[in-house]
Design a protein around this motif. Structure first.
Motif, short mmCIF file in Angstrom:
data_model
loop_
_atom_site.label_atom_id
_atom_site.label_comp_id
_atom_site.label_asym_id
_atom_site.label_seq_id
_atom_site.Cartn_x
_atom_site.Cartn_y
_atom_site.Cartn_z
N ALA A 178 0.84 -1.20 0.00
CA ALA A 178 0.00 0.00 0.00
C ALA A 178 0.88 1.25 0.00
O ALA A 178 0.63 2.21 -0.73
CB ALA A 178 -0.91 0.00 1.22
N LEU A 179 1.94 1.19 0.80
CA LEU A 179 2.87 2.31 0.85
C LEU A 179 3.55 2.49 -0.51
O LEU A 179 3.70 3.62 -1.01
CB LEU A 179 3.91 2.04 1.93
N GLY A 180 3.92 1.35 -1.09
CA GLY A 180 4.55 1.41 -2.42
C GLY A 180 3.64 2.12 -3.41
O GLY A 180 4.07 3.03 -4.13
N ALA A 181 2.36 1.73 -3.42
CA ALA A 181 1.42 2.36 -4.35
C ALA A 181 1.31 3.85 -4.07
O ALA A 181 1.33 4.67 -5.00
CB ALA A 181 0.06 1.69 -4.22
N ALA A 182 1.24 4.21 -2.78
CA ALA A 182 1.08 5.62 -2.43
C ALA A 182 2.29 6.43 -2.89
O ALA A 182 2.16 7.50 -3.49
CB ALA A 182 0.89 5.76 -0.92
N VAL A 183 3.50 5.91 -2.62
CA VAL A 183 4.70 6.63 -2.99
C VAL A 183 4.76 6.81 -4.51
O VAL A 183 5.02 7.90 -5.03
CB VAL A 183 5.96 5.88 -2.49
N LEU A 184 4.45 5.74 -5.22
CA LEU A 184 4.57 5.80 -6.68
C LEU A 184 3.51 6.71 -7.29
O LEU A 184 3.77 7.41 -8.28
CB LEU A 184 4.45 4.40 -7.28
N LEU A 185 2.32 6.71 -6.70
CA LEU A 185 1.26 7.55 -7.27
C LEU A 185 1.46 9.02 -6.92
O LEU A 185 1.27 9.90 -7.75
CB LEU A 185 -0.11 7.08 -6.78
N LEU A 186 1.84 9.26 -5.66
CA LEU A 186 1.96 10.65 -5.23
C LEU A 186 3.32 11.24 -5.60
O LEU A 186 3.46 12.45 -5.76
CB LEU A 186 1.76 10.76 -3.71
N GLY A 187 4.31 10.37 -5.71
CA GLY A 187 5.66 10.86 -5.98
C GLY A 187 5.83 11.42 -7.38
O GLY A 187 6.76 12.18 -7.63
N GLY A 188 4.94 11.00 -8.29
CA GLY A 188 5.00 11.54 -9.63
C GLY A 188 6.28 11.16 -10.36
O GLY A 188 6.88 10.11 -10.07
N ARG A 189 6.68 11.99 -11.26
CA ARG A 189 7.78 11.63 -12.17
C ARG A 189 9.11 11.47 -11.45
O ARG A 189 10.02 10.84 -11.97
CB ARG A 189 7.92 12.70 -13.25
N ARG A 190 9.23 12.08 -10.25
CA ARG A 190 10.49 11.94 -9.52
C ARG A 190 10.83 10.47 -9.26
O ARG A 190 11.98 10.11 -9.10
CB ARG A 190 10.39 12.66 -8.18
N THR A 191 9.79 9.65 -9.20
CA THR A 191 10.05 8.25 -8.85
C THR A 191 10.20 7.37 -10.08
O THR A 191 10.30 6.15 -9.96
CB THR A 191 8.89 7.70 -7.98
N ASP A 192 10.19 7.98 -11.26
CA ASP A 192 10.26 7.19 -12.49
C ASP A 192 11.48 6.28 -12.53
O ASP A 192 11.41 5.14 -12.96
CB ASP A 192 10.30 8.13 -13.71
N ALA A 193 12.60 6.81 -12.07
CA ALA A 193 13.86 6.09 -12.24
C ALA A 193 13.89 4.80 -11.44
O ALA A 193 14.38 3.78 -11.91
CB ALA A 193 15.03 7.00 -11.84
N TRP A 194 13.38 4.85 -10.23
CA TRP A 194 13.51 3.67 -9.37
C TRP A 194 12.15 3.09 -8.94
O TRP A 194 12.09 2.18 -8.14
CB TRP A 194 14.33 4.01 -8.13
N GLY A 195 11.07 3.62 -9.50
CA GLY A 195 9.73 3.22 -9.08
C GLY A 195 9.49 1.72 -9.20
O GLY A 195 8.95 1.08 -8.29
N HIS A 196 9.95 1.15 -10.33
CA HIS A 196 9.67 -0.26 -10.54
C HIS A 196 10.40 -1.12 -9.50
O HIS A 196 9.89 -2.14 -9.06
CB HIS A 196 10.06 -0.67 -11.95
#
Lengths: 537, 634
Positions: free
Chosen positions: B24-42
């Motif tokens: 759930a935290l993963g989903a929240a970070v990835l959704l709210l973090g936006g493009r900043r998390t593109d590099a390491w999101g996966h």
């Protein structure tokens, strides 16, 4: 003894419980002060004065409501507490306080929406000069001079006062006066849109005419009930109803006609026809205010009238309300499917919600039937109204920020691809729609759950099955909009999301937060609703 | 019939909430973090699910260390809804049944997340994809860890939402959006059953918690229990794509292939089976509802198998197969105590081999430029050896080749089916034969025969990040049968679902097994004769039998839905709209016209409309009045 002395001895000054009624007095006081400000303050300073005055007034009334609420006295055993004030005209009890609180909080939010200026380039979203005919030189001049009608604030305060008085009325005449006090300013406000003024004026006129028409039914109903009971007072009517004094035709006719007036205000079918037109034509801030607060107030009054005055005749009016509830859910959910305008869609959605609320209302689980600590239909409906109010205000607030060259882009085709244009706004709107659809972890779910389970416990299972069925249908059109926002490509140059001032942002944020919070931790508000107890008689 | 009676969680079990919280935290970070998390999101997406898997494993080991009647724990989070007797706790329930699901969801989930890193490598919205996947895992975990039907419903809607987002993930394809919508609508019908069931439960028992309902379930009348069973079955049919709510699953294949593997094969679609098994305390008291479950299972297992025979789209063929295999599970679950454990056993093995094959299909598509038509495949065993070998393991498992996991689990269901009644047993047996046929057909068309590749397609093996999960899943597909050693899984689940008394079956099990293997062999041989020995045409032949045509059209599932629901529904809406046009929509048109400067005409219209509104108010008032008087004074 002179005759004057006799008169003096017989005359009793009416007692008026100023402290109990202070929330009402504050709001009406602010409204009147607003009129004076309009008359005496220089044009340039009016906006700030009026907006601040309105906010302070509502906050003041809210504080007063809390103080009054904390000091209610228990009355007549059971869970009812409160007092009858103003010579029997007003009942200040738990449900009144709860509804006052709800109306005031929602009004506070709506005032912010009224005061938004940035979206229209520094002026209010109300007509610059309402008297100028649309499309004329006068209108253009008003526009270039940047005129505004700051009267909208006192008008709104009068409406708020009416909305507070309406559900607290303890006799038919007060109720009728309150109905008019809440309605007249709304008629006017509906016609004040800055853009699409013909649509707006048409909406106002329609609302006024149909409102007047339904008021006619209401007052005829009052006459019939008076003929039956010999009194306007709810307690006296209740006693007459229980005693079955004979002449039931008068009573039944009266109940039917009063129901028509009430059902018109809550927007139940077949008295709903005004809702889509008025919601669409009115300035969106007014629509938000009206959709949320009027519904709360009208349901409060409906509950009091039918539970207190006509509680003894429950078996007489239940079948009629069943039919209206089912019809309302069908009309609201099904017609919403084919809407192409987001405001009209929300209007039909509000009709469907009225149907769900009526389900809770008619599946009446009374104090006598429930175990200790269980919630009654009254409390379930009150809770639902809170959840509905916040979600609705926020949804309309979102409508105000999605714009194109012609102002608000309300046609649904303009909303396609909004998810790409503005993920935040689309995301917030999606959550609000899911809330209206009743998806778990949103307020809509807990609200529906409360209303439907109490109705079921009250034995109204066919109604609950219908309600659940149509909430499924309703979910479909909410999701259709989400699909449109996320899975469709923008049409033409696509919608733009204007950046509103902090005011509208607060409104959206509050509604959004409430939608989630009441879904995740509904406990405190449910407790409040339960603490409201029953109506006093 | 066991009562749910968990102890308070302590030790490792008090970390249960973290199993859900991580994804759930993963989903929240990835959704709210936006493009900043593109590099390491996966990577975060994979890590959270892997973390949940480790926790699940630790908890599982802890559970094994306990006595058999001391294996249920509850962790109270907070009171979700409370108003007197109206109370829903947000609590987690960890018992042998949830434990197995936890391992399946997080284990297979982690592998599929890993695979997706490679599969979605070139997708610009990969981060969002992982956010949705994490969201799905969290919701699915809520579903299986809930200790209350309302909390379960929360997970139920959550997985629906995630599934819906993921089916429509490739939003540039109109077909994907349509499929997403269809999945949503059909699932809402199921959810209707769920909502009504939960409310009926609350009205009857005054509670929706498993513990309370299982304690007092026998006190309700037969009618109520049957109604509850049927409503929950309706819910299960929606989520698990069972007849009559099966139509959405084939269209759901529009989603990216890892989604098909995770959601539409291994986990979410089996939620219906979970629901039935979890509600055993209701079904055991509602024989009519149980029979309905068996019927639904039997019909679906044949329905799905027949569809699987005619599909040229590799994913749709697998989807038909999924439907059919879940039919097996449903059938087993409907058999009651005799079948619950086998339903779950087949659910687990199916989770392994079907995820394996879906990911294998994804790997094939990856090499074939996203072509899904098996008529354009052929001879891929050389080009993609790892994919071929792992897929073959899944294939052998699903047809029930002796020794492979599917053999053990399917065999048990067929056996239990025959013991219950002949029709159920025959349906299961026939299904096994058809399964062998269509899976062999799929195998032959994809990996054997002549090359029928499109021009410019150069099949190649997929990168390591994709093949490693395939290898792990292939191993599980082969070895999954060990759970049946010494009837371990039956004993393990007994505290939750009860244990059937042992009695000697009419037909010795070994004879039964031989019959099943023979039927499977016939199926394989038929496929070899019809597909393997002939040349596969590159376009589907049009002159085919009426049966093939029906199977290609999903046995007219859509047509039936359309005729029964959509068209009447459309007409109803249409009529209402026509009726409303007289007043409401006309006003909109009128207003639009007014903008064009036709205000004069507009005014005339406007009067008319208010009059018609007023008329409707008047008529309504008369009806209300007459109704009140007629009802009460007549």
């Amino acid at each position: 003894m002179s005759s004057a002395a006799v008169l003096a001895a017989e005359f009793q000054a009416p007692s008026f419980e100023y402290s109990l009624l202070s929330p009402l007095l504050v709001i009406f006081g602010v409204a009147i002060t607003g009129v004076l400000v309009e008359a005496f303050a220089p044009r340039g300073s009016r906006y700030l004065l009026q907006a601040v005055l309105a906010v302070l007034g509502v906050v003041g009334a809210l504080v007063a409501t809390v103080i009054v609420g904390l000091n209610l006295v228990s009355r007549g055993g059971g869970t009812a507490h409160g007092s009858i004030a103003a010579e029997g005209a007003i009942a200040v009890d738990g449900p009144s306080i709860f509804i006052w609180g709800t109306v005031l909080v929602l009004s506070l939010v709506s005032v912010l929406l009224f005061a938004e200026r940035r979206l229209e380039g520094g002026v209010l979203s109300f007509a610059g000069q309402a008297a100028a005919l649309p499309g004329t030189e006068a209108e253009r001049e008003a526009s270039t001079r940047g005129l505004e009608h700051t009267e909208v604030f006192p008008l709104m305060m009068f409406a708020v006062g009416g909305m507070m008085l309406f559900p607290a009325s303890n006799d038919l005449l007060t109720m009728f006066v309150a109905l008019e006090v809440l309605s007249l300013p709304l008629y006017l406000l509906c016609g004040l849109a800055r853009r699409r003024r013909l649509l707006s004026q048409e909406a106002a006129l329609k609302y006024f005419m149909l409102g007047a028409f339904s008021s006619g039914f209401f007052i005829y109903g009052i006459a019939l009930v008076y003929g039956y009971a010999g009194s306007m007072n709810f307690a006296a009517i209740s006693a007459a109803v229980s005693g079955r004094a004979g002449g039931e035709g008068l009573l039944l006719g009266g109940i039917a006609l009063l129901a028509v007036g009430m059902m018109f205000k809550v927007g139940a079918a077949p008295f709903h026809a005004w809702t889509p037109d008025v919601y669409q034509g009115a300035p969106t801030a007014v629509t938000a205010f009206m959709a949320a607060c009027t519904k709360v107030a009208a349901f409060g009054a409906l509950l009091r009238l039918f539970y207190v005055a006509f509680g003894g005749a429950r078996w007489d009016w239940t079948p009629m309300v069943w039919v209206i509830a089912i019809l309302t859910m069908v009309v609201g959910s099904v017609l919403a499917l084919s809407q192409t305008d987001v405001k009209r869609m929300l209007a039909y959605s509000s009709i469907a919600h009225a149907g769900f609320l009526l389900t809770g209302f008619v599946g009446a689980q009374q104090v006598a039937d429930v175990g200790i600590g269980e919630i009654t239909s009254l409390q379930a409906v009150l809770f639902y109204l809170v959840t509905y109010g916040f979600t609705t205000v926020a949804a309309f607030a979102v409508v105000t920020v999605v714009r194109d060259a012609g102002g608000e882009a309300t046609h649904l085709s303009r909303w396609s691809g909004l998810g790409k244009e503005s993920p935040v706004v689309a995301g917030v709107f999606a959550v609000l729609l899911l809330g209206m659809a009743g998806i778990p972890l949103t307020s809509g779910f807990t609200g529906k759950w409360a209303v439907f389970t109490t109705a079921l416990a009250g034995g109204a299972w066919p109604l609950v099955v219908t309600a659940v069925l149509f909430s499924v249908v309703a979910a479909f059109f909410y999701v259709r909009v989400i699909v449109l926002m996320y899975f469709s490509d923008p049409v033409g140059e696509g919608p733009t999301v204007a950046t509103p001032s902090i005011l509208t942002t607060i409104v959206i944020a509050v509604g959004f937060a409430a939608t989630l919070a009441l879904g995740v931790v509904p406990g405190p508000v449910l407790d409040l609703a339960a603490a409201a107890g029953e109506f006093i008689r | 019939m066991p009562v749910v009676d968990p102890a308070a969680a302590d030790g490792v079990f008090s970390l249960l909430w973290l199993v859900i919280a991580l994804p759930a935290l993963g989903a929240a970070v990835l959704l709210l973090g936006g493009r900043r998390t593109d590099a390491w999101g996966h990577l975060l997406g994979v890590a959270t699910v892997a973390g949940s898997f480790v926790l699940s494993l630790v908890a599982f080991v802890g559970l094994l260390g306990r006595g058999a009647d001391d294996r249920a724990f509850t962790q109270h989070l907070y009171t979700w809804i409370e108003a007197g007797g109206f109370r829903v706790e947000a609590s987690l329930l960890y018992d042998p049944l949830s434990a197995l699901f936890l391992l399946l969801i997080t284990g297979v989930g982690a592998l599929i997340h890993l695979y997706s890193v490679g599969y979605m490598a070139h997708d610009p919205r990969r981060r969002r994809f992982f956010a949705y996947l994490n969201l799905f895992v969290a919701a699915m975990l809520v579903l299986v860890l809930a200790d209350d039907y309302v909390v379960l419903f929360l997970g139920w809607e959550g997985v629906g939402l995630a599934s819906y987002l993921l089916i429509g993930f490739w939003q540039h394809k109109p077909s994907a959006a349509v499929a997403a919508k269809k999945a949503f609508v059909v699932n809402r019908v199921g959810d209707l059953g769920m909502a009504l069931g939960i409310m009926l439960m609350f009205a009857t028992f005054g509670s929706t918690a498993f513990a309370e309902v299982s304690r007092v379930a026998t006190e309700a009348t037969d009618g109520v229990l049957t109604a509850l069973g049927l409503l929950l079955l309706l819910a299960a049919c929606g989520k698990s794509a069972q007849v009559p709510l099966q139509s959405w699953l084939l269209d759901a294949m529009e989603g990216p292939t890892p989604v098909s593997a995770l959601i539409h094969a291994a986990t979410m679609v089996t939620a219906g089976v979970y629901l039935v098994v979890r509600s055993n305390f209701i079904y055991e008291n509602a024989p009519v509802a149980q029979t309905a479950v068996v019927v639904v299972g039997a019909v679906t297992l044949l329905w799905g198998a027949v569809i699987g025979c005619a599909k040229d789209d590799i994913k749709k063929a697998l989807a038909g197969s999924t439907m059919s295999q879940i039919g097996y599970m449903m059938l087993a679950a409907g058999l009651g105590v005799a079948g619950y454990a086998f339903a779950i056993f087949h659910l687990l093995t199916h989770g392994f081999f079907k995820a394996n094959m879906f990911l294998g299909a994804g790997s094939v598509m990856h090499g074939m430029d996203d072509d899904v038509d098996m008529r354009h495949y052929g001879a891929l065993q050389k080009a993609m050896p790892v994919t071929f070998l792992t897929f073959a393991m899944g294939y052998l498992a699903i047809i029930g080749f002796p020794g492979f996991s599917g053999f053990w689990s399917k065999d048990k269901i067929i056996e239990a089916g025959f013991e219950d009644n002949l029709v159920a047993g025959l349906a299961a047996l026939l299904g096994a034969g058809i399964t062998a046929f269509y899976m062999t057909r799929l195998m032959l068309m994809t990996f054997f025969g002549e090359k029928r590749w499109e021009k410019g397609v150069h099949p190649h093996e997929s990168p390591k990040v994709m093949t490693v999960p395939l290898i792990v899943l292939a191993a599980l597909s082969v070895l999954g049968g060990v759970m049946l050693l010494g009837d371990w899984i039956v004993g393990f689940l007994a505290p939750v679902v009860g244990e059937a008394e042992h009695h000697t079956p009419a037909v010795p099990p070994i004879v039964m097994t031989l019959v099943v293997v023979a039927v499977v062999a016939v199926g394989v041989a038929t496929a070899w004769l019809l597909v393997g020995r002939r040349e596969v045409p590159r376009t589907a032949p049009q002159r085919v039998s009426v049966f093939t045509r029906a199977a290609r059209a999903d046995l007219y599932g859509d047509a039936i839905n359309e005729a029964l629901f959509m068209r009447p529904g459309d007409r109803f809406v249409g009529d209402l709209v026509t009726f409303d046009n007289a007043g409401v929509d006309g006003a909109v048109n009128g207003t639009a016209a007014a903008f064009g400067g036709m205000s004069g005409r507009m005014r005339r219209w406007q009067n008319g409309f208010v009059r018609s509104y007023a008329l409707s108010v008047l008529v309504g008032a008369l009806v209300v009045l007459v109704a009140m008087l007629a009802v009460n004074l007549a």
